[in-house]
Every structure is written in C-alpha cells, then in structure tokens.
Design a protein around this motif. Structure first.
Motif, PDB file in Angstrom:
ATOM      1  N   GLU A  65      -3.567  -0.881  -0.648  1.00 16.34           N
ATOM      2  CA  GLU A  65      -3.818  -0.207  -1.860  1.00 16.34           C
ATOM      3  C   GLU A  65      -5.475  -0.869  -2.387  1.00 16.34           C
ATOM      4  OE1 GLU A  65      -0.534   0.881  -4.900  1.00 16.34           O
ATOM      5  OE2 GLU A  65       0.187  -0.888  -3.798  1.00 16.34           O
ATOM      6  N   GLU A  66      -6.198  -0.048  -2.161  1.00 16.23           N
ATOM      7  CA  GLU A  66      -7.598  -0.375  -2.393  1.00 16.23           C
ATOM      8  C   GLU A  66      -8.161   0.411  -3.665  1.00 16.23           C
ATOM      9  OE1 GLU A  66     -10.118  -0.538   0.844  1.00 16.23           O
ATOM     10  OE2 GLU A  66      -9.112  -1.938   1.992  1.00 16.23           O
ATOM     11  N   ILE A  67      -8.703  -0.243  -4.638  1.00 21.06           N
ATOM     12  CA  ILE A  67      -9.334   0.419  -5.825  1.00 21.06           C
ATOM     13  C   ILE A  67     -10.459   1.488  -5.409  1.00 21.06           C
ATOM     14  CG2 ILE A  67     -10.698   0.162  -7.901  1.00 21.06           C
ATOM     15  CD1 ILE A  67      -9.785  -2.987  -8.002  1.00 21.06           C
ATOM     16  N   GLY A  68     -10.018   2.642  -5.942  1.00 27.40           N
ATOM     17  CA  GLY A  68     -10.812   3.797  -5.764  1.00 27.40           C
ATOM     18  C   GLY A  68     -10.395   4.553  -4.474  1.00 27.40           C
ATOM     19  N   LYS A  69      -9.282   4.165  -3.826  1.00 31.42           N
ATOM     20  CA  LYS A  69      -8.973   4.771  -2.400  1.00 31.42           C
ATOM     21  C   LYS A  69      -7.788   5.223  -2.560  1.00 31.42           C
ATOM     22  CE  LYS A  69     -12.421   2.443   0.231  1.00 31.42           C
ATOM     23  NZ  LYS A  69     -12.721   1.453   1.681  1.00 31.42           N
ATOM     24  N   VAL A  70      -7.269   6.190  -1.765  1.00 32.73           N
ATOM     25  CA  VAL A  70      -6.067   6.781  -1.555  1.00 32.73           C
ATOM     26  C   VAL A  70      -4.906   5.668  -0.765  1.00 32.73           C
ATOM     27  CG1 VAL A  70      -4.522   8.526  -0.706  1.00 32.73           C
ATOM     28  CG2 VAL A  70      -6.550   8.986  -1.625  1.00 32.73           C
ATOM     29  N   PRO A  71      -3.856   5.303  -1.165  1.00 31.38           N
ATOM     30  CA  PRO A  71      -3.100   4.253  -0.654  1.00 31.38           C
ATOM     31  C   PRO A  71      -2.463   4.807   0.731  1.00 31.38           C
ATOM     32  CG  PRO A  71      -2.231   4.719  -2.767  1.00 31.38           C
ATOM     33  CD  PRO A  71      -3.295   5.621  -2.598  1.00 31.38           C
ATOM     34  N   ILE A  72      -2.757   4.114   1.755  1.00 33.88           N
ATOM     35  CA  ILE A  72      -2.240   4.510   3.069  1.00 33.88           C
ATOM     36  C   ILE A  72      -1.469   3.194   3.872  1.00 33.88           C
ATOM     37  CG2 ILE A  72      -4.397   5.791   3.596  1.00 33.88           C
ATOM     38  CD1 ILE A  72      -5.429   3.270   5.108  1.00 33.88           C
ATOM     39  N   ILE A  73      -0.751   3.369   4.715  1.00 31.19           N
ATOM     40  CA  ILE A  73       0.078   2.553   5.672  1.00 31.19           C
ATOM     41  C   ILE A  73      -0.924   2.265   6.654  1.00 31.19           C
ATOM     42  CG2 ILE A  73       2.061   2.151   7.008  1.00 31.19           C
ATOM     43  CD1 ILE A  73       3.885   3.430   5.310  1.00 31.19           C
ATOM     44  N   GLN A  74      -1.441   1.038   6.967  1.00 34.52           N
ATOM     45  CA  GLN A  74      -2.193   0.595   8.015  1.00 34.52           C
ATOM     46  C   GLN A  74      -1.190   0.352   9.128  1.00 34.52           C
ATOM     47  OE1 GLN A  74      -5.954   1.115   7.653  1.00 34.52           O
ATOM     48  NE2 GLN A  74      -5.755   1.383  10.012  1.00 34.52           N
ATOM     49  N   GLU A  75      -1.317   0.758  10.438  1.00 36.80           N
ATOM     50  CA  GLU A  75      -0.462   0.285  11.526  1.00 36.80           C
ATOM     51  C   GLU A  75      -1.513  -0.562  12.711  1.00 36.80           C
ATOM     52  OE1 GLU A  75       2.926   2.059  14.772  1.00 36.80           O
ATOM     53  OE2 GLU A  75       2.101   3.298  13.196  1.00 36.80           O
ATOM     54  N   TYR A  76      -1.032  -1.459  13.129  1.00 34.95           N
ATOM     55  CA  TYR A  76      -1.753  -2.337  14.197  1.00 34.95           C
ATOM     56  C   TYR A  76      -0.626  -2.667  15.208  1.00 34.95           C
ATOM     57  CZ  TYR A  76      -4.561  -3.271  10.178  1.00 34.95           C
ATOM     58  OH  TYR A  76      -5.546  -2.988   9.327  1.00 34.95           O
ATOM     59  N   LYS A  77      -0.948  -2.727  16.540  1.00 32.10           N
ATOM     60  CA  LYS A  77      -0.183  -3.198  17.817  1.00 32.10           C
ATOM     61  C   LYS A  77      -1.140  -4.243  18.574  1.00 32.10           C
ATOM     62  CE  LYS A  77       2.031   1.139  18.523  1.00 32.10           C
ATOM     63  NZ  LYS A  77       2.700   2.354  19.434  1.00 32.10           N
ATOM     64  N   TYR A  78      -0.462  -5.508  18.874  1.00 31.06           N
ATOM     65  CA  TYR A  78      -1.141  -6.446  19.236  1.00 31.06           C
ATOM     66  C   TYR A  78      -0.451  -6.893  20.606  1.00 31.06           C
ATOM     67  CZ  TYR A  78      -3.462  -6.653  14.953  1.00 31.06           C
ATOM     68  OH  TYR A  78      -3.945  -6.166  13.511  1.00 31.06           O
ATOM     69  N   PRO A  79      -1.155  -7.198  21.827  1.00 32.94           N
ATOM     70  CA  PRO A  79      -0.224  -7.720  22.772  1.00 32.94           C
ATOM     71  C   PRO A  79       0.336  -9.279  22.487  1.00 32.94           C
ATOM     72  CG  PRO A  79      -2.738  -7.969  23.257  1.00 32.94           C
ATOM     73  CD  PRO A  79      -2.300  -7.084  21.768  1.00 32.94           C
ATOM     74  N   LEU A  80       1.446  -9.313  23.265  1.00 34.36           N
ATOM     75  CA  LEU A  80       2.167 -10.635  22.892  1.00 34.36           C
ATOM     76  C   LEU A  80       2.439 -11.026  24.297  1.00 34.36           C
ATOM     77  CD1 LEU A  80       5.223 -11.173  20.331  1.00 34.36           C
ATOM     78  CD2 LEU A  80       5.542 -11.445  22.872  1.00 34.36           C
ATOM     79  N   THR A  81       2.330 -12.431  24.539  1.00 33.30           N
ATOM     80  CA  THR A  81       2.867 -13.138  25.748  1.00 33.30           C
ATOM     81  C   THR A  81       3.320 -14.364  25.572  1.00 33.30           C
ATOM     82  OG1 THR A  81       0.560 -14.166  26.175  1.00 33.30           O
ATOM     83  CG2 THR A  81       1.061 -12.050  27.285  1.00 33.30           C
ATOM     84  N   GLU A  94       5.709   6.314  -3.469  1.00 35.41           N
ATOM     85  CA  GLU A  94       5.606   5.644  -5.050  1.00 35.41           C
ATOM     86  C   GLU A  94       3.875   5.222  -5.446  1.00 35.41           C
ATOM     87  OE1 GLU A  94       8.264   2.221  -5.467  1.00 35.41           O
ATOM     88  OE2 GLU A  94      10.124   3.778  -5.088  1.00 35.41           O
ATOM     89  N   ALA A  95       3.136   4.448  -4.186  1.00 31.52           N
ATOM     90  CA  ALA A  95       1.859   4.113  -4.534  1.00 31.52           C
ATOM     91  C   ALA A  95       1.194   5.539  -4.771  1.00 31.52           C
ATOM     92  CB  ALA A  95       1.542   3.376  -3.564  1.00 31.52           C
ATOM     93  N   LEU A  96       1.558   6.521  -3.988  1.00 32.91           N
ATOM     94  CA  LEU A  96       0.631   7.786  -3.980  1.00 32.91           C
ATOM     95  C   LEU A  96       1.112   8.466  -5.293  1.00 32.91           C
ATOM     96  CD1 LEU A  96       0.999   9.081  -0.602  1.00 32.91           C
ATOM     97  CD2 LEU A  96      -1.046   8.461  -1.514  1.00 32.91           C
ATOM     98  N   TYR A  97       2.225   8.369  -5.752  1.00 33.88           N
ATOM     99  CA  TYR A  97       2.556   9.105  -7.088  1.00 33.88           C
ATOM    100  C   TYR A  97       1.727   8.486  -8.221  1.00 33.88           C
ATOM    101  CZ  TYR A  97       5.832  10.673 -10.866  1.00 33.88           C
ATOM    102  OH  TYR A  97       5.998  11.276 -11.971  1.00 33.88           O
ATOM    103  N   TYR A  98       1.659   7.122  -8.266  1.00 36.22           N
ATOM    104  CA  TYR A  98       1.089   6.573  -9.357  1.00 36.22           C
ATOM    105  C   TYR A  98      -0.577   6.211  -9.286  1.00 36.22           C
ATOM    106  CZ  TYR A  98       5.567   5.574 -11.111  1.00 36.22           C
ATOM    107  OH  TYR A  98       6.892   5.653 -11.617  1.00 36.22           O
ATOM    108  N   ALA A  99      -1.030   6.696  -7.956  1.00 39.92           N
ATOM    109  CA  ALA A  99      -2.188   6.316  -7.698  1.00 39.92           C
ATOM    110  C   ALA A  99      -3.100   7.245  -8.516  1.00 39.92           C
ATOM    111  CB  ALA A  99      -2.438   6.715  -6.000  1.00 39.92           C
TER     112      ALA A  99
END
Length: 291
Positions: A70-86, A150-155
């Motif tokens: 949730e950043e000021i002035g921007k639409v809320p999003i879910i950011q997804e990351y995948k990282y290799p694990l050893t 909910e974040a989008l609803y109140y954004a």
C-alpha cells in the motif's frame, strides 16, 4: 571357477548397492523435512512459505513471498516473489541459503513438533513456519486476498482524504524557500492557486548577487504553471525565452519539496516558510549584497 567367482562378487556388489540405495530412499522418506508439502508463515499483509525437500542431506526448493503493498497515491496490490533455496542438514537441524536479488542470506532452521523454526543468521528472533498442505496454504492466500480487497475498498476514500488534506494545507503555506550559505542566490517559490484537480499557478522569485556596486543584487520573477498529485510536481516557465520544466516531489505541503533548477545539475530542497521568516532572510540577503 574364476568366472563363477567374479560373477558371485558382482552379484554381491549389486545387492549391497541396491541395499544402500534402498536404505537412503527409506531415510529420505522418513526425513521430517519431506513430511510436509509446505512450511507457512502468515502475518498481517504478508504470506511466506518454504517449498523444499531433502535428498541425501542436501536441500533444494523455493522460498515464496506474497506481500500487500500500500503506497500513497497508488492502487494497493499483492506483490509476489520467488527465490531459490538451497541448504544442508546439520547436527542441530538445517542450514538454509536463500538468494534474494543477488544477495544470499543464511538461515538456521530446526523442528518444533511438525513445524519449522527459522532464524536468520546473526539475529535473535526466529519465525515459526507451520507445517501445511495445499488446502491450508490456499486458506492463508485467501486471507491475504481478503486484506487486499479491504485495502482496495478503502483506497479511494483514503486517496480522497489525502488530496483534500494536501490542497487545504498548501493554501496555508506562504511560500517555499531555498537558500545556501554564502550562495550567490536565493529562491522563493509561491503557489498562488492550487486546484483540487491538480493544477497550480504561482511564481519563482530569484534574488542573486550581481557584483555591481551600483546595483549589488537583482530580482527576477518567473511565472509558473504546474501540475501535482500531492506527491510529484512539475512546473513550466520561460527562462531567457526558452521553455523550462522544473520537476520534483513534495515531502508534505507544510514541510517542503525538492525541485530541479536550471542553474544546477541537482534538485534543490525548498522548505516551507512564513512571510515573517522570508522577510528576515530577504533583508539579510540585501545587507550582505551591499557589504
């Protein structure tokens, strides 16, 4: 006899090798790390899980991360990351390496019941990753999605309130002032009109030393038109007959903004001032120019 003897030895070696492989397969099956599909950590606005397995003491897999942004002035999003694990198995548990954006971080992990306690190397606190299957992971993901909804609803309401506050505050500011110690000039940015749609009108007063004893300083006022969303700002003016753009960002309406300036290669920091504060700096500037 020799041929029969060697055939017997070969058969024995095959049996031993098969037994060894069978023992390793059985050991891997019993390995606690292989008993769960995922190990999940969930908190408000963030979901993380380990998807990994151990084979003969070596660990491979993926570290997943989903985060509500949730950043000021921007639409809320879910950011997804995948990282290799050893990693590898140790006497005390496991040593895991996760590579994020080119940087590898080491973690120490050990079981607490069916769950996995994971501690970043060099830090005191550990994080509980719960043993989970696909159904449980989907429930955690659905919970994070609900937070996004909910974040989008109140954004929209938050953004409306932010802009209302910004444009109310900017009208209360006398001006934005820039001055450098022992500098050749000082600047006053005044915003005379700020419309809720983002349009700005104002002026930039530039006061500079001339080195001329008869006229030790001069003032030039540039008319400004601009746009802003309360975060970024752009002003348009004419300098020596050429169209010039000044751009930057507000820290806050009552605090100040950084802004590019045609005489420098870097942005200048303007801070909000009252009329009294500006008049004091203005008089000091004129006195220095005359001396």
């Amino acid at each position: 006899m020799n041929k029969i003897k060697w055939l017997g030895v070969a058969a024995g070696l095959v049996l031993l090798l098969g037994a060894a492989i069978g023992w390793m397969v059985l050991k891997d099956r019993k390995e606690p790390l292989n008993q769960s599909e995922f190990f999940v950590s969930s908190e408000k606005g963030k979901l993380q899980w380990l998807e990994c397995s151990s084979r003969m003491g070596k660990i491979k897999g993926t570290f997943h991360q989903q985060q509500l942004i949730e950043e000021i002035g921007k639409v809320p999003i879910i950011q997804e990351y995948k990282y290799p694990l050893t990693g590898k198995k140790t006497d005390k548990g496991y040593e895991l390496q996760i590579t994020q954006k080119g940087k590898t971080q080491t973690y120490i992990a050990k079981f607490s019941g069916k769950n996995l306690l994971v501690q970043e190397q060099g830090k005191e606190n550990d994080v509980m990753y719960q043993s989970s299957n696909k159904n449980k992971l989907d429930k955690y993901a659905a919970r994070l999605q609900q937070e996004l909804d909910e974040a989008l609803y109140y954004a929209e309401e938050k953004e409306k309130n932010r802009l209302n506050t910004f444009f109310t505050e900017i009208k209360s500011v006398y001006g934005y002032f820039y001055s450098e110690e022992n500098g050749e000039y000082q600047l006053l940015l005044k915003i005379d009109e700020a419309l809720r749609q983002g349009e700005l009108e104002g002026s930039l007063l530039m006061m500079s030393y001339t080195g001329n004893e008869q006229k030790p300083y001069e003032e030039i006022r540039y008319k400004l038109n601009g746009i802003t969303d309360g975060l970024m700002v752009k002003f348009f003016t004419q300098v020596d007959g050429k169209k010039t753009t000044l751009q930057g960002n507000f820290q806050a309406a009552t605090v100040g903004l950084n802004l590019s300036f045609w005489k420098t290669n870097q942005k200048l920091m303007f801070h909000a001032v009252t009329e009294k504060e500006f008049e004091r700096s203005y008089e000091e500037f004129k006195i220095k120019a005359k001396n």
